[in-house]
Write a protein that holds these residues in place. Structure first.
Motif, PDB file in Angstrom:
ATOM      1  N   ALA B 251       0.861  -1.179   0.000  1.00 45.54           N
ATOM      2  CA  ALA B 251       0.000   0.000   0.000  1.00 45.54           C
ATOM      3  C   ALA B 251       0.893   1.223   0.000  1.00 45.54           C
ATOM      4  O   ALA B 251       1.878   1.274   0.733  1.00 45.54           O
ATOM      5  N   ARG B 252       0.567   2.189  -0.833  1.00 39.97           N
ATOM      6  CA  ARG B 252       1.442   3.353  -1.003  1.00 39.97           C
ATOM      7  C   ARG B 252       0.662   4.639  -0.823  1.00 39.97           C
ATOM      8  O   ARG B 252      -0.432   4.779  -1.344  1.00 39.97           O
ATOM      9  N   ILE B 253       1.229   5.586  -0.121  1.00 38.76           N
ATOM     10  CA  ILE B 253       0.640   6.918  -0.012  1.00 38.76           C
ATOM     11  C   ILE B 253       1.646   7.956  -0.486  1.00 38.76           C
ATOM     12  O   ILE B 253       2.840   7.693  -0.587  1.00 38.76           O
ATOM     13  N   GLY B 254       1.158   9.127  -0.803  1.00 35.48           N
ATOM     14  CA  GLY B 254       2.042  10.233  -1.126  1.00 35.48           C
ATOM     15  C   GLY B 254       2.157  10.521  -2.611  1.00 35.48           C
ATOM     16  O   GLY B 254       2.864  11.433  -3.016  1.00 35.48           O
ATOM     17  N   ASP B 255       1.473   9.759  -3.455  1.00 37.57           N
ATOM     18  CA  ASP B 255       1.449  10.060  -4.883  1.00 37.57           C
ATOM     19  C   ASP B 255       0.208  10.858  -5.256  1.00 37.57           C
ATOM     20  O   ASP B 255       0.047  11.252  -6.401  1.00 37.57           O
ATOM     21  N   GLY B 256      -0.692  11.020  -4.303  1.00 41.25           N
ATOM     22  CA  GLY B 256      -2.008  11.608  -4.574  1.00 41.25           C
ATOM     23  C   GLY B 256      -1.886  13.021  -5.094  1.00 41.25           C
ATOM     24  O   GLY B 256      -1.154  13.827  -4.535  1.00 41.25           O
ATOM     25  N   HIS B 257      -2.621  13.304  -6.146  1.00 47.23           N
ATOM     26  CA  HIS B 257      -2.588  14.623  -6.761  1.00 47.23           C
ATOM     27  C   HIS B 257      -3.993  14.920  -7.212  1.00 47.23           C
ATOM     28  O   HIS B 257      -4.705  14.041  -7.630  1.00 47.23           O
ATOM     29  N   ASP B 258      -4.389  16.162  -7.162  1.00 45.16           N
ATOM     30  CA  ASP B 258      -5.790  16.444  -7.445  1.00 45.16           C
ATOM     31  C   ASP B 258      -6.039  17.140  -8.774  1.00 45.16           C
ATOM     32  O   ASP B 258      -7.173  17.246  -9.199  1.00 45.16           O
ATOM     33  N   LEU B 259      -5.039  17.627  -9.425  1.00 48.64           N
ATOM     34  CA  LEU B 259      -5.249  18.334 -10.697  1.00 48.64           C
ATOM     35  C   LEU B 259      -4.198  17.850 -11.681  1.00 48.64           C
ATOM     36  O   LEU B 259      -3.004  17.983 -11.433  1.00 48.64           O
ATOM     37  N   VAL B 260      -4.647  17.281 -12.781  1.00 48.53           N
ATOM     38  CA  VAL B 260      -3.729  16.736 -13.785  1.00 48.53           C
ATOM     39  C   VAL B 260      -3.883  17.534 -15.068  1.00 48.53           C
ATOM     40  O   VAL B 260      -5.001  17.703 -15.545  1.00 48.53           O
ATOM     41  N   THR B 261      -2.794  18.018 -15.595  1.00 52.59           N
ATOM     42  CA  THR B 261      -2.878  18.738 -16.869  1.00 52.59           C
ATOM     43  C   THR B 261      -2.170  17.964 -17.974  1.00 52.59           C
ATOM     44  O   THR B 261      -1.266  17.179 -17.726  1.00 52.59           O
ATOM     45  N   HIS B 262      -2.639  18.190 -19.196  1.00 51.86           N
ATOM     46  CA  HIS B 262      -1.998  17.677 -20.407  1.00 51.86           C
ATOM     47  C   HIS B 262      -1.668  18.879 -21.277  1.00 51.86           C
ATOM     48  O   HIS B 262      -2.592  19.557 -21.745  1.00 51.86           O
ATOM     49  N   MET B 263      -0.406  19.172 -21.478  1.00 50.70           N
ATOM     50  CA  MET B 263      -0.053  20.271 -22.382  1.00 50.70           C
ATOM     51  C   MET B 263       1.395  20.131 -22.822  1.00 50.70           C
ATOM     52  O   MET B 263       2.197  19.531 -22.131  1.00 50.70           O
ATOM     53  N   ALA B 264       1.683  20.680 -24.006  1.00 52.57           N
ATOM     54  CA  ALA B 264       3.055  20.742 -24.496  1.00 52.57           C
ATOM     55  C   ALA B 264       3.796  19.408 -24.402  1.00 52.57           C
ATOM     56  O   ALA B 264       4.945  19.371 -23.989  1.00 52.57           O
ATOM     57  N   GLY B 265       3.138  18.334 -24.783  1.00 54.64           N
ATOM     58  CA  GLY B 265       3.805  17.034 -24.832  1.00 54.64           C
ATOM     59  C   GLY B 265       3.999  16.364 -23.486  1.00 54.64           C
ATOM     60  O   GLY B 265       4.670  15.346 -23.398  1.00 54.64           O
ATOM     61  N   ARG B 266       3.428  16.950 -22.432  1.00 60.89           N
ATOM     62  CA  ARG B 266       3.588  16.369 -21.104  1.00 60.89           C
ATOM     63  C   ARG B 266       2.252  16.289 -20.392  1.00 60.89           C
ATOM     64  O   ARG B 266       1.402  17.145 -20.573  1.00 60.89           O
ATOM     65  N   TRP B 267       2.070  15.278 -19.563  1.00 67.89           N
ATOM     66  CA  TRP B 267       0.924  15.207 -18.669  1.00 67.89           C
ATOM     67  C   TRP B 267       1.482  15.176 -17.250  1.00 67.89           C
ATOM     68  O   TRP B 267       2.617  14.806 -17.034  1.00 67.89           O
ATOM     69  N   GLY B 268       0.674  15.575 -16.290  1.00 66.76           N
ATOM     70  CA  GLY B 268       1.119  15.501 -14.904  1.00 66.76           C
ATOM     71  C   GLY B 268       0.487  16.562 -14.044  1.00 66.76           C
ATOM     72  O   GLY B 268      -0.521  17.178 -14.420  1.00 66.76           O
ATOM     73  N   GLY B 269       1.062  16.768 -12.880  1.00 68.31           N
ATOM     74  CA  GLY B 269       0.515  17.725 -11.928  1.00 68.31           C
ATOM     75  C   GLY B 269       1.616  18.430 -11.182  1.00 68.31           C
ATOM     76  O   GLY B 269       2.801  18.225 -11.447  1.00 68.31           O
ATOM     77  N   THR B 270       1.230  19.266 -10.253  1.00 65.36           N
ATOM     78  CA  THR B 270       2.224  20.007  -9.494  1.00 65.36           C
ATOM     79  C   THR B 270       2.574  19.255  -8.209  1.00 65.36           C
ATOM     80  O   THR B 270       1.825  18.408  -7.745  1.00 65.36           O
ATOM     81  N   ILE B 271       3.717  19.585  -7.668  1.00 65.92           N
ATOM     82  CA  ILE B 271       4.189  18.978  -6.428  1.00 65.92           C
ATOM     83  C   ILE B 271       4.205  20.065  -5.362  1.00 65.92           C
ATOM     84  O   ILE B 271       4.649  21.184  -5.632  1.00 65.92           O
ATOM     85  N   ALA B 272       3.711  19.740  -4.169  1.00 69.02           N
ATOM     86  CA  ALA B 272       3.745  20.719  -3.079  1.00 69.02           C
ATOM     87  C   ALA B 272       5.182  21.184  -2.881  1.00 69.02           C
ATOM     88  O   ALA B 272       6.134  20.450  -3.157  1.00 69.02           O
ATOM     89  N   GLN B 273       5.375  22.401  -2.388  1.00 67.55           N
ATOM     90  CA  GLN B 273       6.723  22.929  -2.207  1.00 67.55           C
ATOM     91  C   GLN B 273       7.117  22.954  -0.742  1.00 67.55           C
ATOM     92  O   GLN B 273       8.235  23.341  -0.420  1.00 67.55           O
TER      93      GLN B 273
END
Lengths: 339, 339, 339, 339
Positions: B251-273
């Motif tokens: 069981a894994r935690i810490g990958d959770g992300h709530d907003l995923v974008t697809h643009m400019a050849g990449r998909w993904g989301g932001t990482i907390a700072q």
């Protein structure tokens, strides 16, 4: 009303939603307390009031609003009772957080718009709580940043495990899709100009006679499309997803999961079963925002106009569902108060 | 102390963490208020107190704790000041929420354990806030359900964008890995018996002389392993991830992300700072839980013993870092109070 | 034709797609070889033939098909040339793999259906290669397993980085959505009964005058809906996604990614830029399957009828695009050969 | 050997792996054919040969390699038989694809290195097929691009559903971790200098007496760490994951999934059950690459030296497993042939 003492709130309606708001104000929200609860069912009102220090029980909203320790009103009674409660609150010039729908149809919603206009200042915040959900807030901020260019389409999914017994085919529009109607207007900043409701063969999992799922296409005055899958007996979970397709990219919310397991040949996570689980934080933030702005003497958030616009769109949607084809949405002119 | 009036709290230390707790109690938490703040820097204490209604400023913790409107103490001063503040709180028999570390080393932590034992009842909740994070809570619940079988290994990642200027190589263990030390003990329900710290070539992004990243292997009395990547100058975001590998699944935690974008050849989301962004809800829940249990006259949550055990493990970790190889952890016998 | 020697294939058309098939048969596919290539451009045919051992170049398909070492035909010429090439192949009773579209319109496609019927056995496999894509194959298998119950809706996304210069608004339907038309028919096992094409305001990234994106709603004789977002100038990548919404759950393909990076405040992966990248394995498997069945004397895969049905649906779609509103699809009666 | 006719291959060993390679060369790979198979079990060799046109069966590798139609050798016999087969192939100066391990221990591997050196040119490609896996290839390319900066750590997970009956604790190192040993060397471009094997309490799912899982820490001459979780009775699926942690970011492979379902309160996908499923494409590409380079008279891919280095590291790993603690790896000097 820039005040130190907590805001005294009368909660109208003590059903599931009203009781949950009482709990929230009592235990979660700082700066407010429940000073009165109102329910036609006197016993239910008494029971809820008994659990909150210094809270009185009423069966008449007007009596509660006249009490000295009531500074604001939260309306969580059934939709048909909203108009009267709102007009009473206007008489006392009290700030109101009114659960959606503002009222059950466009004509009554427009009467509330006109009454608030007559007051000359905004008094109502409508309970479109997705505007306070962390994911929707991030999506809205991204769209406004312009990074992705202009939004062209919005794809929405709205799924419930099972519908309550009293649910009708029109309620899929007026009760459920109402959220996407507001989310579309708010995310895109457009008004909705036409609605088409499509009816695939109902799921075997839907109660007899219920048109479930439905597929709704909303057209906007900004030339965008917003499609909504509404499926209230999907059986597997509560899901609210939205993908904005823009000129330079897309953004999607609602896939977020915090715990992923790998076992027995499958990987994945659990799906929320309920809006109360999925949007708990949004409800808390919504009420907290309202308490805070109210204590500063301000009204922000979804307005009476937003409630009216949603009612008008849903009314067109129900007509499309019943008569088939595309139905244009006609809105009254927007009063200056809401510009 | 089953009471209606809000809990009066003295906050010791008004740096970043202390000031954030003052804000939280004042604005987010219901049922509590800040009645006193303490800082060696009198001016800073005055400034913070000025922003809170009915709050006094002090430079001496003892003076604050003696005030009539102080019912409980939140210690957020630097670690070396904790022991004295805790012992003073014990003299007044006040409940304490003490930020981690309990104290900077195992010997002083054990003195606090002994002092609390002498009191005869628990008074301290230690600030291991991951125990209140929604994802960790779900992981813990899953492990306890037994669905996945017995945990065999725990893989942890702990990454910061950049370390503050005063950060030393030992602080990667005693300040950062301390969280995984407690998380390992709490999630697995084991004590830690040995620590090995491995030192890959430092990143070019780390300040000169800082051993960053490090890789830590913890062995437990339950025969499990817990490995921790600690990388405090990873440059790209704040990430806390954990994967429990069990007999029948992971069981894994810490990958959770709530907003995923697809643009400019990449998909993904932001990482907390930042931890303040990632764990905002956990801090709120932690303090709320403490306020609620305190008002009921109870003490729950991470105990003084948990703080001592973390101190002992980190001390062994620092020795492994400095001397190389595996260092066994020696714990005092666990007093009945914490069983 | 249960044979040991490799199958001799004539490839008609040596543009991007034809040349790619020549390369595939020559280098990737076992059990087949290219014995002839045909192109109106004699020089291009010669160049391609020169790269393949024992391959002759032609400008006339009939001449190539008459050659002794040609056992089968792969048609990759422009759509308007397909009908003549297919009829010639029927004269030689040769097996054909015909790139989609079967022919450019429903009337000509129906003539091919009738000609194949006159032959009395299937000779044509149409190039709907998504039926060979590993993800589509898994989705189809899952739907057929019945685990999710009956499919109610299919949500499709089809995005290209940029459209070629010659692309017209109708080609979004007849060239691009043609794939989803076949995928809908194949996945659901339904015929399509009506098409509605909706036209949001074109993206600023689309060439002047091109209606891009479009949103297409397909209705099926099984009462299901299939919606397609087609966006051929999305700018950010090539994406093909499908989500089947069924009575007991949903299944989604097209999000799969194999390398995830975390850097500079973002996590995510890359998006394919091109169908040749995304569907490389499907094209290989498609041609290999065809070579293998051909060598066994069988014809399987998408049939002439499938090509005709797609043509008819696309023709209705183009009418909806041009005239607005919903357009019903009229199909000829299905000949026994394809049942 | 720049030739048009297919490459004639002798396959040594017709167990699961050998038979699979025969099938692959016969049906998937273009440009090659199986002309001889060898197995101590004459009957098994005959059965396999009977299924391939023009293929002879042998019990002696030397006889097969002497045949006129054998141009190259693929060794898929058990590890202890590899050395003799390789030396025989060297006598005939035949190109070899040798399944891993090159040989079972470092001393014999070094003898093969010396024999190939004596030949004066590379003849052996070792079967480390992860170098041909699409995900590993993308990870390697990303690391070499320098985008993420220098690699600091590599976290590997290697999980099997269940181990075969003959599997011993050392085989987790020499048979399974051998892949991560090569992947670490190849991805990072470092030699491995020390190995530490840690032994958590075995899983209840592991056969009695098997130390499963194990946790292995590899140190490299470039100052990087590579940790490997090896868990061959995890029960739930076959998983190979790797995360490279670099100075400016991380990159992870092995989470890729192509079909996601949502049903019954859970979302997620399936996990491969077997290396043959997970790495099918890598095996195909590996053999195709070898056929192609062989036909051009070249030898590329993992070399004899790579096989030797893996053997030396695994031997150290087995010692760490058996004796505990860190074991340094001693390598012979690298011959010029492999630089």
């Amino acid at each position: 009303m820039n005040r130190q003492e907590p805001l005294g709130i009368a909660v109208i309606g003590t059903g599931r939603m009203g009781a949950d708001h009482v709990r929230r104000i009592d235990r979660v929200i700082s700066g407010a307390r429940v000073t009165a609860v109102v329910d036609l069912d006197a016993e239910r009102a008494e029971t809820v009031a008994a659990g909150v220090d210094g809270c009185t029980a009423h069966t008449d909203p007007a009596a509660a609003m006249a009490a000295a320790d009531v500074d604001a009103v939260l309306i969580a009674s059934p939709g048909p009772a909203h108009e009267a409660a709102l007009l009473t609150a206007f008489e006392h010039d009290l700030p109101v957080l009114c659960e959606k729908p503002l009222t059950p149809d466009a004509a009554s919603a427009l009467r509330v718009v006109e009454a608030e206009q007559a007051l000359g200042h905004r008094r109502v915040q409508v309970g479109f709580m997705r505007r306070y959900d962390a994911e929707y807030v991030r999506l809205k901020a991204l769209l406004e940043s312009g990074q992705l260019g202009r939004p062209l389409m919005l794809h929405n999914r709205h799924r419930n495990v099972a519908s309550p017994p009293f649910f009708t085919s029109s309620m899929l529009i007026s009760d459920s899709v109402a959220h996407e109607v507001d989310a579309t207007r708010w995310l895109l900043g457009h008004e909705i100009t036409a609605v088409t409701v499509l009816r695939p063969t109902p799921s075997a999992g839907a109660p007899d006679g219920l048109r479930d799922p439905q597929f709704v296409v909303l057209e906007t005055d900004g030339g965008a499309l917003s499609d909504v899958e509404i499926f209230v007996n999907c059986g597997f979970g509560y899901q609210v997803q939205a993908e904005a397709v823009c000129e330079r990219g897309t953004a999607r919310i609602g896939d977020g999961h915090d715990l992923v397991t790998h076992m027995a040949g499958r990987w994945g996570g659990t799906i929320a079963q309920d809006w109360a689980e999925r949007f708990a934080q949004a409800y808390d933030d919504e009420v907290q925002a309202w308490v805070d702005t109210t204590r500063r003497g301000e009204v922000t958030g979804p307005s009476t106009w937003d409630g009216y616009a949603a009612a008008a769109v849903c009314e067109a949607g129900v007509r499309s569902l019943e008569e088939g084809g595309r139905v244009a949405v006609e809105l009254a002119e927007k009063p200056p108060l809401y510009r």
